[in-house]
Design a protein around this motif. Sequence first.
Motif, PDB file in Angstrom:
ATOM      1  N   ARG A 175      55.141  34.104  32.200  1.00 53.88           N
ATOM      2  CA  ARG A 175      56.354  34.038  32.745  1.00 53.88           C
ATOM      3  C   ARG A 175      56.482  33.651  33.907  1.00 53.88           C
ATOM      4  O   ARG A 175      57.666  34.032  34.603  1.00 53.88           O
ATOM      5  CB  ARG A 175      55.787  36.039  33.150  1.00 53.88           C
ATOM      6  N   LEU A 176      55.562  32.650  34.258  1.00 57.10           N
ATOM      7  CA  LEU A 176      55.698  31.973  35.576  1.00 57.10           C
ATOM      8  C   LEU A 176      56.996  30.855  35.432  1.00 57.10           C
ATOM      9  O   LEU A 176      57.021  30.052  36.324  1.00 57.10           O
ATOM     10  CB  LEU A 176      54.781  30.931  35.681  1.00 57.10           C
ATOM     11  N   GLY A 177      57.254  30.885  34.200  1.00 54.76           N
ATOM     12  CA  GLY A 177      58.943  29.669  33.302  1.00 54.76           C
ATOM     13  C   GLY A 177      57.845  28.516  33.699  1.00 54.76           C
ATOM     14  O   GLY A 177      58.783  26.959  33.521  1.00 54.76           O
TER      15      GLY A 177
ATOM     16  N   THR B 219      60.302  31.734  41.807  1.00 53.72           N
ATOM     17  CA  THR B 219      59.378  32.674  42.118  1.00 53.72           C
ATOM     18  C   THR B 219      58.048  31.954  41.245  1.00 53.72           C
ATOM     19  O   THR B 219      57.258  32.401  42.040  1.00 53.72           O
ATOM     20  CB  THR B 219      59.044  34.021  42.121  1.00 53.72           C
ATOM     21  N   GLY B 220      57.773  31.878  40.307  1.00 54.17           N
ATOM     22  CA  GLY B 220      57.579  32.058  39.355  1.00 54.17           C
ATOM     23  C   GLY B 220      56.675  30.610  39.985  1.00 54.17           C
ATOM     24  O   GLY B 220      54.985  29.726  39.952  1.00 54.17           O
ATOM     25  N   LYS B 221      57.393  29.014  39.836  1.00 60.50           N
ATOM     26  CA  LYS B 221      56.977  27.927  40.444  1.00 60.50           C
ATOM     27  C   LYS B 221      56.266  27.690  41.812  1.00 60.50           C
ATOM     28  O   LYS B 221      55.015  27.544  41.536  1.00 60.50           O
ATOM     29  CB  LYS B 221      58.036  26.775  40.056  1.00 60.50           C
ATOM     30  N   LEU B 222      56.071  28.707  42.278  1.00 63.57           N
ATOM     31  CA  LEU B 222      55.403  29.001  44.125  1.00 63.57           C
ATOM     32  C   LEU B 222      54.370  29.842  43.496  1.00 63.57           C
ATOM     33  O   LEU B 222      53.341  29.117  44.061  1.00 63.57           O
ATOM     34  CB  LEU B 222      56.854  29.417  44.384  1.00 63.57           C
ATOM     35  N   MET B 223      54.088  30.650  43.305  1.00 61.63           N
ATOM     36  CA  MET B 223      52.971  31.457  42.380  1.00 61.63           C
ATOM     37  C   MET B 223      52.664  30.443  41.891  1.00 61.63           C
ATOM     38  O   MET B 223      51.104  30.385  41.637  1.00 61.63           O
ATOM     39  CB  MET B 223      53.948  32.693  41.753  1.00 61.63           C
ATOM     40  N   TYR B 224      53.005  29.397  40.973  1.00 65.50           N
ATOM     41  CA  TYR B 224      51.946  28.390  40.366  1.00 65.50           C
ATOM     42  C   TYR B 224      51.682  27.257  41.204  1.00 65.50           C
ATOM     43  O   TYR B 224      50.393  26.595  41.166  1.00 65.50           O
ATOM     44  CB  TYR B 224      52.526  27.827  38.765  1.00 65.50           C
ATOM     45  N   GLY B 225      52.467  26.873  42.174  1.00 66.29           N
ATOM     46  CA  GLY B 225      51.974  26.008  43.062  1.00 66.29           C
ATOM     47  C   GLY B 225      50.878  26.463  44.758  1.00 66.29           C
ATOM     48  O   GLY B 225      49.950  25.524  44.743  1.00 66.29           O
ATOM     49  N   LEU B 226      50.752  27.832  44.695  1.00 70.37           N
ATOM     50  CA  LEU B 226      50.005  28.641  45.580  1.00 70.37           C
ATOM     51  C   LEU B 226      48.669  28.719  44.753  1.00 70.37           C
ATOM     52  O   LEU B 226      47.461  28.356  45.346  1.00 70.37           O
ATOM     53  CB  LEU B 226      50.522  29.801  45.832  1.00 70.37           C
ATOM     54  N   GLY B 227      49.006  29.187  43.405  1.00 66.66           N
ATOM     55  CA  GLY B 227      47.699  28.768  42.643  1.00 66.66           C
ATOM     56  C   GLY B 227      46.407  28.102  42.311  1.00 66.66           C
ATOM     57  O   GLY B 227      45.568  27.162  42.950  1.00 66.66           O
ATOM     58  N   THR B 228      47.636  26.921  42.943  1.00 65.45           N
ATOM     59  CA  THR B 228      46.800  25.062  41.970  1.00 65.45           C
ATOM     60  C   THR B 228      46.598  24.888  43.544  1.00 65.45           C
ATOM     61  O   THR B 228      45.497  23.885  43.376  1.00 65.45           O
ATOM     62  CB  THR B 228      47.964  24.699  41.132  1.00 65.45           C
ATOM     63  N   LYS B 229      47.001  24.999  44.108  1.00 68.03           N
ATOM     64  CA  LYS B 229      46.875  24.290  45.642  1.00 68.03           C
ATOM     65  C   LYS B 229      46.112  24.978  46.676  1.00 68.03           C
ATOM     66  O   LYS B 229      45.985  24.019  47.019  1.00 68.03           O
ATOM     67  CB  LYS B 229      48.438  24.066  46.302  1.00 68.03           C
ATOM     68  N   MET B 230      45.993  25.581  46.862  1.00 73.44           N
ATOM     69  CA  MET B 230      45.132  26.692  47.483  1.00 73.44           C
ATOM     70  C   MET B 230      43.995  26.973  46.984  1.00 73.44           C
ATOM     71  O   MET B 230      43.701  27.560  46.153  1.00 73.44           O
ATOM     72  CB  MET B 230      45.682  28.220  48.732  1.00 73.44           C
ATOM     73  N   LYS B 231      43.320  26.046  47.520  1.00 79.02           N
ATOM     74  CA  LYS B 231      41.448  25.917  47.408  1.00 79.02           C
ATOM     75  C   LYS B 231      40.604  27.444  47.616  1.00 79.02           C
ATOM     76  O   LYS B 231      39.901  28.917  46.959  1.00 79.02           O
ATOM     77  CB  LYS B 231      40.924  25.332  46.887  1.00 79.02           C
ATOM     78  N   LYS B 232      40.321  27.387  48.966  1.00 74.58           N
ATOM     79  CA  LYS B 232      40.067  29.158  49.403  1.00 74.58           C
ATOM     80  C   LYS B 232      40.753  30.106  49.401  1.00 74.58           C
ATOM     81  O   LYS B 232      42.321  29.944  49.555  1.00 74.58           O
ATOM     82  CB  LYS B 232      39.540  28.796  50.312  1.00 74.58           C
TER      83      LYS B 232
ATOM     84  N   ILE C 271      55.871  34.839  48.878  1.00 73.72           N
ATOM     85  CA  ILE C 271      57.616  34.527  48.397  1.00 73.72           C
ATOM     86  C   ILE C 271      57.283  35.592  47.225  1.00 73.72           C
ATOM     87  O   ILE C 271      58.973  35.383  46.872  1.00 73.72           O
ATOM     88  CB  ILE C 271      55.439  33.631  47.399  1.00 73.72           C
ATOM     89  N   LEU C 272      57.005  37.066  47.538  1.00 79.03           N
ATOM     90  CA  LEU C 272      57.290  38.120  46.320  1.00 79.03           C
ATOM     91  C   LEU C 272      58.321  38.708  47.568  1.00 79.03           C
ATOM     92  O   LEU C 272      58.784  38.638  46.935  1.00 79.03           O
ATOM     93  CB  LEU C 272      55.870  39.097  46.541  1.00 79.03           C
ATOM     94  N   GLU C 273      58.060  38.299  48.556  1.00 80.19           N
ATOM     95  CA  GLU C 273      59.252  38.871  49.200  1.00 80.19           C
ATOM     96  C   GLU C 273      60.717  37.952  50.027  1.00 80.19           C
ATOM     97  O   GLU C 273      61.323  38.786  50.749  1.00 80.19           O
ATOM     98  CB  GLU C 273      58.829  39.317  50.980  1.00 80.19           C
ATOM     99  N   LYS C 274      60.258  36.579  48.772  1.00 80.69           N
ATOM    100  CA  LYS C 274      61.631  36.463  48.295  1.00 80.69           C
ATOM    101  C   LYS C 274      61.723  34.913  50.405  1.00 80.69           C
ATOM    102  O   LYS C 274      63.136  34.596  50.479  1.00 80.69           O
ATOM    103  CB  LYS C 274      62.990  36.482  48.196  1.00 80.69           C
TER     104      LYS C 274
END
Length: 125
Positions: free
Chosen positions: A24-26, A63-76, A87-90
Amino acid sequence: SSGINAEYGYFKQINLRRMSSLARLGLPESKVAETQKNTQLTGVLEGFLASADKRGVVVDGVTGKLMYGLGTKMKKQDNMGQILDLILEKKVTSDTQLTAALEFVKANPVNPDQSRLEEACGVGV
């Protein structure tokens, strides 16, 4: 042996369900399969998707790409929710904005001010 086959079928079913949720994240199928190997990241991304569902947000490609980016780039994960909200509020709609948000939160890790965060990543510009 039938018990082992049933157990394998159960885990295969869970795996397919996780793949379809991450799809679903594309992400391309190969990236989904690769991501699944990282159970912590998969859990974070599934949490993001659950948040989107709870809010009735349709996860499009951006949105999916940004969610993936957030999950992979933000360690804490301390302030991850703040950026996910944007992101969800666009309000954050590009990689450049996501990078700026991540840099702001990294520089201001304790209770980052929401309006300053939005300003730093160009919300409404």
